[in-house]
Write a protein that holds these residues in place. Sequence first.
Motif: not given
Length: 274
Positions: A182-187
């Motif tokens: 998924s799109w993970n804001g931390h990476n």
Amino acid sequence: MHKKPEISIIISTYNSEEWLEKVLWSYEAQNFKDFEMVIADDGSKQPTLDLIDKMKAQVHYPIIHVWHEDNGFQKSQILNKAVVACNSDYILMSDGDCIAREDYVQVHINNKEKGYFLSGGYFMLPMIISEVISKEDILSQKCFEVKWLKSQGLKSSFKNNKLTSKGLKSKILNKITPTNASWNGHNASGWKQDILKINGFDERMQYGGQDRELGERLFNLGIKSKQIRYSAVCLHLDHPRGYKNQESINKNLAIRATTKNEKRKWTDFGIEKK
């Protein structure tokens, strides 16, 4: 006219200059150098502003500081402003509490591909180790060595494979991990034009899942994702989450359900306002 950098890195922050300083040093240690740093600042006070000024003179990469007035948790808003400020065609997003290993940016560069975004994870550190990591530990990369981390109190765990796997082993672990890409804001990283096509983050969303929702609209646009959690390594520094509340999480889950059920690609509450 400067040539545009190969990649823009957005780092989000809010009043945590001690952690942000460690993160900025970790980008000084990158073996891939052709990037700009865009700091998405959700209304920090003077100490953060002073730190950014100090660091601009000490690191090799340019820093663009995007700031707005503090109005509670408005990470989606400031991230949208940061996306617009990026000069590169390709954007990597991480957080002001994630220390990047020296090959972190290179891994994103090596794996980027039209029609895809990249999904990485993080390695969570306890508070005691988060506090003890120094600039020297970051520049020497000692803080990424399991042996050193264990000497500071890290427990043994399968998760430690994130730090030790290289080459084929990391490829295999990327393939077999049950975690969704998924799109993970931390990476996570993707093409600026794809993010603009879906109008960026939904600014109605406060804490909880606004990054995932962005990824869900990218999927609806026809973009696929690649898993790189065992290759693109960052250490997550511990901190309290005072802004976490169930009401915000529930509201966001409802928005995500609509995005999914109606296969929405665009948000009316993003970069472009109606």
